[in-house]
Scaffold this active site. Sequence first.
Site, mmCIF file in Angstrom:
data_model
loop_
_atom_site.group_PDB
_atom_site.id
_atom_site.type_symbol
_atom_site.label_atom_id
_atom_site.label_comp_id
_atom_site.label_asym_id
_atom_site.label_seq_id
_atom_site.Cartn_x
_atom_site.Cartn_y
_atom_site.Cartn_z
ATOM 1 N N ARG A 11 0.845 -1.199 0.000
ATOM 2 C CA ARG A 11 0.000 0.000 0.000
ATOM 3 C C ARG A 11 0.889 1.262 0.000
ATOM 4 O O ARG A 11 0.944 1.994 -0.980
ATOM 5 C CB ARG A 11 -0.941 -0.034 1.222
ATOM 6 C CG ARG A 11 -2.078 0.980 1.189
ATOM 7 C CD ARG A 11 -1.678 2.347 1.629
ATOM 8 N NE ARG A 11 -1.155 2.398 3.002
ATOM 9 C CZ ARG A 11 -0.589 3.474 3.511
ATOM 10 N NH1 ARG A 11 -0.456 4.585 2.793
ATOM 11 N NH2 ARG A 11 -0.093 3.453 4.742
ATOM 12 N N ASP A 12 1.628 1.449 1.069
ATOM 13 C CA ASP A 12 2.387 2.686 1.236
ATOM 14 C C ASP A 12 3.504 2.791 0.192
ATOM 15 O O ASP A 12 3.823 3.881 -0.303
ATOM 16 C CB ASP A 12 2.998 2.704 2.643
ATOM 17 C CG ASP A 12 3.304 4.098 3.135
ATOM 18 O OD1 ASP A 12 3.483 4.994 2.309
ATOM 19 O OD2 ASP A 12 3.393 4.280 4.359
ATOM 20 N N HIS A 202 4.398 3.660 12.881
ATOM 21 C CA HIS A 202 4.608 3.723 11.420
ATOM 22 C C HIS A 202 5.632 4.831 11.195
ATOM 23 O O HIS A 202 5.336 6.011 11.366
ATOM 24 C CB HIS A 202 3.246 4.053 10.797
ATOM 25 C CG HIS A 202 3.224 4.145 9.319
ATOM 26 N ND1 HIS A 202 2.749 3.124 8.519
ATOM 27 C CD2 HIS A 202 3.577 5.137 8.477
ATOM 28 C CE1 HIS A 202 2.823 3.484 7.250
ATOM 29 N NE2 HIS A 202 3.323 4.707 7.195
ATOM 30 N N HIS A 204 8.518 6.800 9.043
ATOM 31 C CA HIS A 204 9.188 7.140 7.775
ATOM 32 C C HIS A 204 10.585 7.696 8.063
ATOM 33 O O HIS A 204 10.876 8.156 9.171
ATOM 34 C CB HIS A 204 8.347 8.142 6.979
ATOM 35 C CG HIS A 204 7.215 7.473 6.254
ATOM 36 N ND1 HIS A 204 7.326 7.022 4.964
ATOM 37 C CD2 HIS A 204 5.975 7.151 6.653
ATOM 38 C CE1 HIS A 204 6.191 6.460 4.590
ATOM 39 N NE2 HIS A 204 5.342 6.523 5.603
ATOM 40 N N CYS A 235 3.994 9.108 1.568
ATOM 41 C CA CYS A 235 2.671 9.678 1.341
ATOM 42 C C CYS A 235 2.739 10.615 0.146
ATOM 43 O O CYS A 235 3.597 11.499 0.096
ATOM 44 C CB CYS A 235 2.227 10.442 2.578
ATOM 45 S SG CYS A 235 0.679 11.307 2.334
ATOM 46 N N ASN A 244 9.498 4.107 4.051
ATOM 47 C CA ASN A 244 9.311 3.519 5.374
ATOM 48 C C ASN A 244 10.601 2.833 5.803
ATOM 49 O O ASN A 244 11.530 2.665 5.015
ATOM 50 C CB ASN A 244 8.227 2.439 5.293
ATOM 51 C CG ASN A 244 6.846 3.018 5.178
ATOM 52 O OD1 ASN A 244 6.212 3.325 6.174
ATOM 53 N ND2 ASN A 244 6.381 3.188 3.962
HETATM 54 N N1 COA Z 1 -12.678 4.313 -3.716
HETATM 55 C C1 COA Z 1 -12.941 4.489 -5.029
HETATM 56 N N2 COA Z 1 -13.538 5.586 -5.535
HETATM 57 C C2 COA Z 1 -13.900 6.533 -4.656
HETATM 58 C C3 COA Z 1 -13.676 6.403 -3.293
HETATM 59 C C4 COA Z 1 -13.042 5.241 -2.822
HETATM 60 N N3 COA Z 1 -12.777 5.067 -1.538
HETATM 61 N N4 COA Z 1 -14.136 7.508 -2.672
HETATM 62 C C5 COA Z 1 -14.637 8.311 -3.629
HETATM 63 N N5 COA Z 1 -14.506 7.733 -4.830
HETATM 64 C C6 COA Z 1 -14.918 8.263 -6.121
HETATM 65 C C7 COA Z 1 -16.337 8.725 -6.102
HETATM 66 O O1 COA Z 1 -17.225 7.677 -6.434
HETATM 67 C C8 COA Z 1 -16.327 9.785 -7.173
HETATM 68 O O2 COA Z 1 -16.308 9.176 -8.439
HETATM 69 P P1 COA Z 1 -17.038 9.841 -9.698
HETATM 70 O O3 COA Z 1 -16.377 11.164 -9.895
HETATM 71 O O4 COA Z 1 -16.777 8.863 -10.792
HETATM 72 O O5 COA Z 1 -18.473 9.961 -9.293
HETATM 73 C C9 COA Z 1 -14.964 10.440 -6.982
HETATM 74 O O6 COA Z 1 -14.156 9.441 -6.372
HETATM 75 C C10 COA Z 1 -15.004 11.683 -6.123
HETATM 76 O O7 COA Z 1 -15.674 11.375 -4.912
HETATM 77 P P2 COA Z 1 -15.619 12.353 -3.656
HETATM 78 O O8 COA Z 1 -16.354 11.729 -2.526
HETATM 79 O O9 COA Z 1 -16.068 13.734 -4.086
HETATM 80 O O10 COA Z 1 -14.101 12.336 -3.299
HETATM 81 P P3 COA Z 1 -13.039 13.495 -3.360
HETATM 82 O O11 COA Z 1 -12.752 13.867 -4.764
HETATM 83 O O12 COA Z 1 -13.406 14.557 -2.401
HETATM 84 O O13 COA Z 1 -11.765 12.720 -2.802
HETATM 85 C C11 COA Z 1 -11.017 10.886 -1.439
HETATM 86 C C12 COA Z 1 -11.746 12.205 -1.490
HETATM 87 C C13 COA Z 1 -10.873 10.536 0.008
HETATM 88 C C14 COA Z 1 -11.842 9.828 -2.157
HETATM 89 C C15 COA Z 1 -9.638 11.020 -2.174
HETATM 90 O O14 COA Z 1 -9.019 12.197 -1.765
HETATM 91 C C16 COA Z 1 -8.732 9.846 -1.867
HETATM 92 O O15 COA Z 1 -8.996 8.734 -2.326
HETATM 93 N N6 COA Z 1 -7.658 10.047 -1.130
HETATM 94 C C17 COA Z 1 -6.753 8.984 -0.784
HETATM 95 C C18 COA Z 1 -5.438 9.564 -0.395
HETATM 96 C C19 COA Z 1 -4.448 8.496 -0.055
HETATM 97 O O16 COA Z 1 -4.619 7.319 -0.310
HETATM 98 N N7 COA Z 1 -3.341 8.946 0.528
HETATM 99 C C20 COA Z 1 -2.287 8.063 0.886
HETATM 100 C C21 COA Z 1 -2.581 7.203 2.029
HETATM 101 S S1 COA Z 1 -2.474 7.996 3.588
HETATM 102 ZN ZN ZN Z 2 3.352 5.865 5.440
#
Ligand code: COA
Ligand code: ZN
Length: 306
Positions: A11-12, A202, A204, A235, A244
């Site tokens: 994942r990370d 965790h 880094h 991240c 990590n």
């Molecule tokens: N998995 C898959 N798709 C997702 C989802 C999820 N968990 N959450 C939201 N989506 C999709 C929605 O269905 C939507 O799709 P569409 O545009 O086709 O309708 C789109 O993403 C936007 O949804 P929204 O709720 O408005 O999300 P957002 O644009 O505000 O983004 C997160 C918020 C949380 C989904 C996004 O910022 C994210 O995935 N961040 C992860 C960051 C990460 O992994 N960082 C590293 C680890 S710490």
């Molecule tokens: Zn990390």
Amino acid sequence: MKVHIREVAPRDGFQSWPDFIPTDRKIEIIRMMIEAGITEMETTSFVSPRAIPQMRDASEVMAGVPRNVCIHSPLVPNLKGAQLALDSGADKLVVVISTTDAHNLANVRRTVEESLIDLKAIFELARERKKPVMGAMAVAFGCPYQGDVTDDQVYRLADAYISGGAASVILADTTGMATPPRIVKLLEGFTKRFPTIPYSLHLHNNRGTAMANLYAALEAGARTFDSALGGIGGCPNVPLAAGNLPTEDVVFMLEDMGYDTGVDLMKLIAAARHLESILGKTLPGQVMKSGPRDPKLAAAVCGITH
Ligand code: COA
Ligand code: ZN
């Protein structure tokens, strides 16, 4: 004495790799790590594919990994991610919320309060499906936007997780800003407030302090650590993120100190070297280059001849 390793490279590590790693290669590495004795991992994350394109194959990865020998605990940022993860057979959910609004906004586009609203529904869903939730607290030792994070910011988030029903938590130094005294201070305060809750650290290595931090945490009583094969990771929402702790470096040191990690170092080094060949770049891990202490074993696994 046992120390438990939570492997986070799939994942990370993979999330931050610039080129898409083919799904079957990801599964290959995961299999090798399980074969080496890894019993818990962040196998992938169920996040927006637009935010993190590398994780767009989360369901396929989950469908291809060995089950019942390793706890698969994908990371989820919201309710949608939790639903998808449970539907794909996750054994445990790792929910991530940052201790600061600034990092949480950068990472999941929500304030901490907004993320906490989703958290209630995630707990309900996980309870229905009888799966434990682990609450990850990102930037617990310093925030790349806010700077210092107060201990109270960490305790408030920990309290929300634990009162909501989290079975365990992660104290994450997402930015590699911790130093040994900061680790000891936070752990002392945390374990006083939440004496029965299991936690993982965790760490880094952005500033070269990660292994020293692990040692300090170990001395302070920590017995679970996150680490990543080859030391990959970072991240995407931390400027100049670094990896990590390399799992094989951690296993090498802990086993030599007399701790039992349950992991076969030779097999883990072979997995790290295989990962390096797949990714085509030198990885930060050190033990994967120098090998174990026994020169014959080092020669066998790393091809070193003196
Ligand atoms: N998995 C898959 N798709 C997702 C989802 C999820 N968990 N959450 C939201 N989506 C999709 C929605 O269905 C939507 O799709 P569409 O545009 O086709 O309708 C789109 O993403 C936007 O949804 P929204 O709720 O408005 O999300 P957002 O644009 O505000 O983004 C997160 C918020 C949380 C989904 C996004 O910022 C994210 O995935 N961040 C992860 C960051 C990460 O992994 N960082 C590293 C680890 S710490
Ligand atoms: Zn990390």
